[in-house]
Design a protein around this motif. Structure first.
Motif, PDB file in Angstrom:
ATOM      1  N   GLU A 146       5.491  11.894   2.265  1.00  0.00           N
ATOM      2  CA  GLU A 146       5.579  11.579   0.837  1.00  0.00           C
ATOM      3  C   GLU A 146       4.945  10.022   0.285  1.00  0.00           C
ATOM      4  OE1 GLU A 146       9.321  12.597  -0.937  1.00  0.00           O
ATOM      5  OE2 GLU A 146       9.265  14.461   0.107  1.00  0.00           O
ATOM      6  N   CYS A 147       4.667  10.043  -0.764  1.00  0.00           N
ATOM      7  CA  CYS A 147       4.420   8.679  -1.266  1.00  0.00           C
ATOM      8  C   CYS A 147       5.599   7.663  -1.131  1.00  0.00           C
ATOM      9  CB  CYS A 147       3.877   8.626  -2.708  1.00  0.00           C
ATOM     10  SG  CYS A 147       2.185   9.449  -3.020  1.00  0.00           S
ATOM     11  N   GLN A 148       5.124   6.454  -0.763  1.00  0.00           N
ATOM     12  CA  GLN A 148       6.101   5.554  -0.310  1.00  0.00           C
ATOM     13  C   GLN A 148       5.560   4.193  -0.289  1.00  0.00           C
ATOM     14  OE1 GLN A 148       8.404   6.211   3.435  1.00  0.00           O
ATOM     15  NE2 GLN A 148       9.554   4.287   3.101  1.00  0.00           N
ATOM     16  N   ASN A 149       6.071   3.185  -0.865  1.00  0.00           N
ATOM     17  CA  ASN A 149       5.494   1.847  -0.562  1.00  0.00           C
ATOM     18  C   ASN A 149       5.925   1.110   0.649  1.00  0.00           C
ATOM     19  OD1 ASN A 149       5.254   2.100  -3.531  1.00  0.00           O
ATOM     20  ND2 ASN A 149       6.769   0.674  -4.081  1.00  0.00           N
ATOM     21  N   VAL A 150       4.708   0.554   1.103  1.00  0.00           N
ATOM     22  CA  VAL A 150       4.886  -0.193   2.453  1.00  0.00           C
ATOM     23  C   VAL A 150       4.172  -1.574   1.970  1.00  0.00           C
ATOM     24  CG1 VAL A 150       4.187  -0.102   4.944  1.00  0.00           C
ATOM     25  CG2 VAL A 150       4.593   1.898   3.793  1.00  0.00           C
ATOM     26  N   VAL A 189       0.749  -1.132  -0.169  1.00  0.00           N
ATOM     27  CA  VAL A 189       0.021   0.033  -0.056  1.00  0.00           C
ATOM     28  C   VAL A 189       0.924   1.280  -0.040  1.00  0.00           C
ATOM     29  CG1 VAL A 189      -2.037  -1.222   1.205  1.00  0.00           C
ATOM     30  CG2 VAL A 189      -0.285  -0.071   2.474  1.00  0.00           C
ATOM     31  N   CYS A 190       0.329   2.519  -0.214  1.00  0.00           N
ATOM     32  CA  CYS A 190       1.033   3.513  -0.135  1.00  0.00           C
ATOM     33  C   CYS A 190       1.090   4.222   1.339  1.00  0.00           C
ATOM     34  CB  CYS A 190       0.401   4.847  -0.948  1.00  0.00           C
ATOM     35  SG  CYS A 190       1.323   6.382  -0.923  1.00  0.00           S
ATOM     36  N   GLY A 191       2.206   4.617   1.758  1.00  0.00           N
ATOM     37  CA  GLY A 191       2.363   4.798   3.043  1.00  0.00           C
ATOM     38  C   GLY A 191       1.841   6.250   3.311  1.00  0.00           C
ATOM     39  N   ASP A 199       3.578 -13.550  13.047  1.00  0.00           N
ATOM     40  CA  ASP A 199       3.055 -13.970  14.679  1.00  0.00           C
ATOM     41  C   ASP A 199       1.671 -13.513  15.216  1.00  0.00           C
ATOM     42  OD1 ASP A 199       5.558 -15.592  15.111  1.00  0.00           O
ATOM     43  OD2 ASP A 199       6.706 -13.785  15.699  1.00  0.00           O
ATOM     44  N   GLY A 200       0.948 -13.495  14.040  1.00  0.00           N
ATOM     45  CA  GLY A 200      -0.561 -12.768  14.259  1.00  0.00           C
ATOM     46  C   GLY A 200      -0.713 -11.360  14.367  1.00  0.00           C
ATOM     47  N   LYS A 201       0.513 -10.644  13.983  1.00  0.00           N
ATOM     48  CA  LYS A 201       0.625  -9.021  14.137  1.00  0.00           C
ATOM     49  C   LYS A 201       0.686  -8.684  12.714  1.00  0.00           C
ATOM     50  CE  LYS A 201       1.824  -8.743  18.717  1.00  0.00           C
ATOM     51  NZ  LYS A 201       2.815  -8.169  19.728  1.00  0.00           N
ATOM     52  N   THR A 202       0.340  -7.566  12.415  1.00  0.00           N
ATOM     53  CA  THR A 202       0.593  -7.037  11.142  1.00  0.00           C
ATOM     54  C   THR A 202       2.025  -6.071  11.376  1.00  0.00           C
ATOM     55  OG1 THR A 202      -1.652  -6.596  10.304  1.00  0.00           O
ATOM     56  CG2 THR A 202      -0.044  -5.099   9.181  1.00  0.00           C
ATOM     57  N   VAL A 203       2.899  -6.451  10.436  1.00  0.00           N
ATOM     58  CA  VAL A 203       4.250  -5.916  10.278  1.00  0.00           C
ATOM     59  C   VAL A 203       4.529  -4.928   9.127  1.00  0.00           C
ATOM     60  CG1 VAL A 203       6.689  -6.029  10.517  1.00  0.00           C
ATOM     61  CG2 VAL A 203       5.196  -7.668  11.844  1.00  0.00           C
ATOM     62  N   ASN A 204       4.760  -3.797   9.336  1.00  0.00           N
ATOM     63  CA  ASN A 204       4.893  -2.762   8.114  1.00  0.00           C
ATOM     64  C   ASN A 204       6.413  -2.929   7.688  1.00  0.00           C
ATOM     65  OD1 ASN A 204       2.349  -2.153   7.735  1.00  0.00           O
ATOM     66  ND2 ASN A 204       2.486  -0.275   9.152  1.00  0.00           N
ATOM     67  N   TYR A 205       6.782  -3.159   6.346  1.00  0.00           N
ATOM     68  CA  TYR A 205       8.145  -3.029   5.907  1.00  0.00           C
ATOM     69  C   TYR A 205       8.002  -1.711   4.909  1.00  0.00           C
ATOM     70  CZ  TYR A 205       9.392  -7.623   7.312  1.00  0.00           C
ATOM     71  OH  TYR A 205       9.761  -8.900   8.411  1.00  0.00           O
ATOM     72  N   TYR A 206       8.649  -0.780   5.392  1.00  0.00           N
ATOM     73  CA  TYR A 206       8.750   0.771   4.497  1.00  0.00           C
ATOM     74  C   TYR A 206       9.781   0.370   3.438  1.00  0.00           C
ATOM     75  CZ  TYR A 206       5.996   2.621   8.317  1.00  0.00           C
ATOM     76  OH  TYR A 206       4.907   2.561   9.100  1.00  0.00           O
ATOM     77  N   LEU A 207       9.451   0.276   2.135  1.00  0.00           N
ATOM     78  CA  LEU A 207      10.473   0.149   1.216  1.00  0.00           C
ATOM     79  C   LEU A 207      11.157   1.609   0.666  1.00  0.00           C
ATOM     80  CD1 LEU A 207       8.399  -2.183  -1.120  1.00  0.00           C
ATOM     81  CD2 LEU A 207       9.574  -2.769   0.614  1.00  0.00           C
TER      82      LEU A 207
END
Length: 113
Positions: A49-53, A38-40, A59-67
């Motif tokens: 600013e727009c950034q891919n995430v 998604v867009c950060g 482990d049952g949790k949502t983890v965001n990886y900021y590209l």
């Protein structure tokens, strides 16, 4: 005798530097993740600013990886900007600082359903 001590000190210093470089190289191992990109800025409202995430469930949790912004990341951004999302597989190197994961992508592929 002084020259011998100097040479031994230099060799010891090189050994320490070499082991440090080896440890740093080990941290740069490529990892592959699959998740929803998604867009950060447009979707998460977390970046200025727009950034891919890429959101991954770990482990049952949502983890965001900021590209990180590079040519690979920029080329994959248009379809998700404005609020859309895509299921993707991303390969790259991951760094974690302060609990926030960033990834420098080398490859992004859309997962076909």
């Amino acid at each position: 005798m002084k020259k011998l001590k100097l040479i031994l000190a230099l060799l010891a210093g090189l050994a320490v530097a070499g082991s440090t470089l080896t440890a740093l190289a080990a941290d740069d191992k490529e990892t592959t993740i699959t998740g929803t990109m998604v867009c950060g800025k447009c979707t998460l409202h977390e970046t200025k600013e727009c950034q891919n995430v890429v959101q991954v469930t770990e482990d049952g949790k949502t983890v965001n990886y900021y590209l990180k912004q590079n040519d690979v990341s920029k080329a994959a951004h248009e379809p998700i900007c404005g609020g859309s999302s895509e299921k993707v597989t991303v390969t790259g190197t991951v760094k974690e600082k302060g609990g926030k994961k960033t990834m420098t992508p080398t490859k992004i592929e859309v997962v076909k359903s």
